[in-house]
Design a protein around this motif. Structure first.
Motif, PDB file in Angstrom:
ATOM      1  N   UNK A 157      41.550   5.267 -17.965  1.00 12.54           N
ATOM      2  CA  UNK A 157      42.274   5.408 -16.695  1.00 12.54           C
ATOM      3  C   UNK A 157      42.181   6.796 -16.090  1.00 12.54           C
ATOM      4  N   UNK A 158      41.090   7.480 -16.307  1.00  9.82           N
ATOM      5  CA  UNK A 158      40.868   8.815 -15.715  1.00  9.82           C
ATOM      6  C   UNK A 158      39.496   8.822 -15.064  1.00  9.82           C
ATOM      7  N   UNK A 159      39.266   9.783 -14.176  1.00 12.46           N
ATOM      8  CA  UNK A 159      37.957   9.869 -13.533  1.00 12.46           C
ATOM      9  C   UNK A 159      36.951  10.561 -14.462  1.00 12.46           C
ATOM     10  N   UNK A 160      35.660  10.271 -14.246  1.00  9.78           N
ATOM     11  CA  UNK A 160      34.624  10.898 -15.076  1.00  9.78           C
ATOM     12  C   UNK A 160      34.569  12.397 -14.811  1.00  9.78           C
ATOM     13  N   UNK A 161      34.958  12.858 -13.575  1.00 11.15           N
ATOM     14  CA  UNK A 161      34.947  14.298 -13.252  1.00 11.15           C
ATOM     15  C   UNK A 161      35.961  15.053 -14.123  1.00 11.15           C
ATOM     16  N   UNK A 162      37.124  14.437 -14.383  1.00 12.27           N
ATOM     17  CA  UNK A 162      38.126  15.086 -15.226  1.00 12.27           C
ATOM     18  C   UNK A 162      37.605  15.239 -16.665  1.00 12.27           C
ATOM     19  N   UNK A 163      36.941  14.198 -17.167  1.00 11.88           N
ATOM     20  CA  UNK A 163      36.384  14.272 -18.529  1.00 11.88           C
ATOM     21  C   UNK A 163      35.281  15.335 -18.589  1.00 11.88           C
ATOM     22  N   UNK A 164      34.414  15.362 -17.558  1.00 15.42           N
ATOM     23  CA  UNK A 164      33.317  16.345 -17.512  1.00 15.42           C
ATOM     24  C   UNK A 164      33.873  17.768 -17.460  1.00 15.42           C
ATOM     25  N   UNK A 165      34.911  17.977 -16.654  1.00 18.97           N
ATOM     26  CA  UNK A 165      35.511  19.319 -16.527  1.00 18.97           C
ATOM     27  C   UNK A 165      36.178  19.745 -17.835  1.00 18.97           C
ATOM     28  N   UNK A 167      35.501  18.862 -20.850  1.00 20.33           N
ATOM     29  CA  UNK A 167      34.533  19.036 -21.938  1.00 20.33           C
ATOM     30  C   UNK A 167      33.347  19.931 -21.564  1.00 20.33           C
ATOM     31  N   UNK A 168      33.427  20.576 -20.412  1.00 25.70           N
ATOM     32  CA  UNK A 168      32.369  21.493 -19.941  1.00 25.70           C
ATOM     33  C   UNK A 168      30.996  20.807 -19.909  1.00 25.70           C
ATOM     34  N   UNK A 169      30.954  19.647 -19.323  1.00 23.77           N
ATOM     35  CA  UNK A 169      29.689  18.906 -19.213  1.00 23.77           C
ATOM     36  C   UNK A 169      29.061  19.263 -17.873  1.00 23.77           C
ATOM     37  N   UNK A 170      27.842  19.799 -17.902  1.00 25.65           N
ATOM     38  CA  UNK A 170      27.174  20.203 -16.675  1.00 25.65           C
ATOM     39  C   UNK A 170      26.584  18.997 -15.939  1.00 25.65           C
ATOM     40  N   UNK A 171      25.975  18.063 -16.676  1.00 22.27           N
ATOM     41  CA  UNK A 171      25.359  16.891 -16.057  1.00 22.27           C
ATOM     42  C   UNK A 171      26.078  15.634 -16.573  1.00 22.27           C
ATOM     43  N   UNK A 172      26.969  15.043 -15.789  1.00 20.96           N
ATOM     44  CA  UNK A 172      27.740  13.885 -16.247  1.00 20.96           C
ATOM     45  C   UNK A 172      26.870  12.649 -16.516  1.00 20.96           C
ATOM     46  N   UNK A 173      25.648  12.628 -15.990  1.00 19.82           N
ATOM     47  CA  UNK A 173      24.757  11.492 -16.223  1.00 19.82           C
ATOM     48  C   UNK A 173      24.018  11.600 -17.546  1.00 19.82           C
ATOM     49  N   UNK A 174      24.179  12.719 -18.264  1.00 21.72           N
ATOM     50  CA  UNK A 174      23.425  12.945 -19.499  1.00 21.72           C
ATOM     51  C   UNK A 174      24.390  13.145 -20.660  1.00 21.72           C
ATOM     52  N   UNK A 175      24.674  12.047 -21.362  1.00 21.33           N
ATOM     53  CA  UNK A 175      25.509  12.112 -22.567  1.00 21.33           C
ATOM     54  C   UNK A 175      24.771  11.400 -23.690  1.00 21.33           C
ATOM     55  N   UNK A 176      25.111  11.737 -24.946  1.00 14.21           N
ATOM     56  CA  UNK A 176      24.383  11.202 -26.092  1.00 14.21           C
ATOM     57  C   UNK A 176      25.341  10.535 -27.073  1.00 14.21           C
ATOM     58  N   UNK A 177      24.857   9.508 -27.782  1.00 16.98           N
ATOM     59  CA  UNK A 177      25.698   8.876 -28.807  1.00 16.98           C
ATOM     60  C   UNK A 177      26.076   9.909 -29.873  1.00 16.98           C
ATOM     61  N   UNK A 178      27.306   9.878 -30.323  1.00 20.84           N
ATOM     62  CA  UNK A 178      27.798  10.800 -31.340  1.00 20.84           C
ATOM     63  C   UNK A 178      28.577  11.963 -30.758  1.00 20.84           C
ATOM     64  N   UNK A 179      28.443  12.242 -29.463  1.00 22.05           N
ATOM     65  CA  UNK A 179      29.228  13.313 -28.849  1.00 22.05           C
ATOM     66  C   UNK A 179      30.697  12.924 -28.876  1.00 22.05           C
ATOM     67  N   UNK A 180      31.554  13.918 -29.094  1.00 22.38           N
ATOM     68  CA  UNK A 180      32.995  13.676 -29.118  1.00 22.38           C
ATOM     69  C   UNK A 180      33.589  14.337 -27.883  1.00 22.38           C
ATOM     70  N   UNK A 181      34.236  13.525 -27.039  1.00 22.55           N
ATOM     71  CA  UNK A 181      34.861  14.034 -25.815  1.00 22.55           C
ATOM     72  C   UNK A 181      36.365  13.978 -25.931  1.00 22.55           C
ATOM     73  N   UNK A 182      36.996  14.986 -25.325  1.00 24.26           N
ATOM     74  CA  UNK A 182      38.448  14.936 -25.184  1.00 24.26           C
ATOM     75  C   UNK A 182      38.741  14.189 -23.879  1.00 24.26           C
ATOM     76  N   UNK A 183      39.686  13.328 -23.955  1.00 24.37           N
ATOM     77  CA  UNK A 183      40.068  12.524 -22.792  1.00 24.37           C
ATOM     78  C   UNK A 183      41.495  12.923 -22.409  1.00 24.37           C
ATOM     79  N   UNK A 184      41.704  13.387 -21.165  1.00 21.48           N
ATOM     80  CA  UNK A 184      43.058  13.791 -20.785  1.00 21.48           C
ATOM     81  C   UNK A 184      44.022  12.606 -20.758  1.00 21.48           C
ATOM     82  N   UNK A 185      45.261  12.879 -21.161  1.00 22.53           N
ATOM     83  CA  UNK A 185      46.298  11.832 -21.132  1.00 22.53           C
ATOM     84  C   UNK A 185      47.063  11.956 -19.834  1.00 22.53           C
ATOM     85  N   UNK A 186      47.490  10.794 -19.321  1.00 20.71           N
ATOM     86  CA  UNK A 186      48.308  10.801 -18.100  1.00 20.71           C
ATOM     87  C   UNK A 186      49.631  10.208 -18.386  1.00 20.71           C
TER      88      UNK A 186
END
Length: 186
Positions: A157-165, A167-186
């Protein structure tokens, strides 16, 4: 042989005249020294001058052989080795003061090092608190094959821009299996 006898006699006369002049000069000098010694008192008499060392100033390479080396006295008196006064040795007070100053410098160094370590520890504590606060505000997700950032955002329930910001992701279209992302809670 009359001529040679005359020359011989003239030389004898010149030598004897010179010898008598030298003798008279020496006697006069001795008399002057004796007069000075008689008039001098124990208080104002100067110590005898130290001996001087003659220096051979002839250049043997250019002058050629000589029968008697030319010598000149050194400039200034030469002191015998036993008359040299040694430098004053360090007193016990000086040693104690130097040791105390050294101990104070060492203590100041240790205090600075301790304050530096305290600051570093405080920075590390602050960093841990920020990480804890972030984790409290977010949860983690491990990327699986076929996931996209927008799908992950939709699940939580969050936007991909919030997750990218977050986790300091420069290119949101380029992610790899095994990466661990923090997901903000609302």
């Amino acid at each position: 042989m009359g001529f040679l006898d005359n020359v011989k006699d003239a030389l004898k006369d010149a030598v004897s005249t010179q010898a008598s002049k030298d003798e008279a000069a020496a006697k006069k000098k001795d008399d002057e020294v004796a007069d000075q010694a008689d008039s001098a008192t124990a208080e104002d008499s100067a110590p005898p001058a130290p001996p001087t060392i003659p220096i051979d100033t002839t250049d043997t390479a250019t002058a050629g052989p000589t029968t008697e080396p030319a010598t000149e006295p050194t400039v200034g008196p030469v002191q015998p080795a036993d008359s040299v006064v040694p430098a004053p040795s360090e007193t016990a007070e000086d040693k104690a003061a130097r040791t105390e100053a050294k101990a104070e410098r060492q203590e100041a160094r240790e205090d600075r090092q301790e304050r530096k370590e305290d600051r570093q520890e405080a920075r590390e504590d602050a960093h841990e608190k920020r990480e804890d606060a972030r984790e409290a505000k977010s949860e983690t997700y491990t990327v699986k094959s076929g996931d996209t950032l927008s799908e992950i955002g939709a699940r939580f329930g969050v936007s991909y821009q919030e997750i990218a910001k977050l986790n300091n992701i420069e290119n949101p279209d380029l992610i790899f299996p095994g990466q661990v992302f923090r997901i903000p809670k609302h």
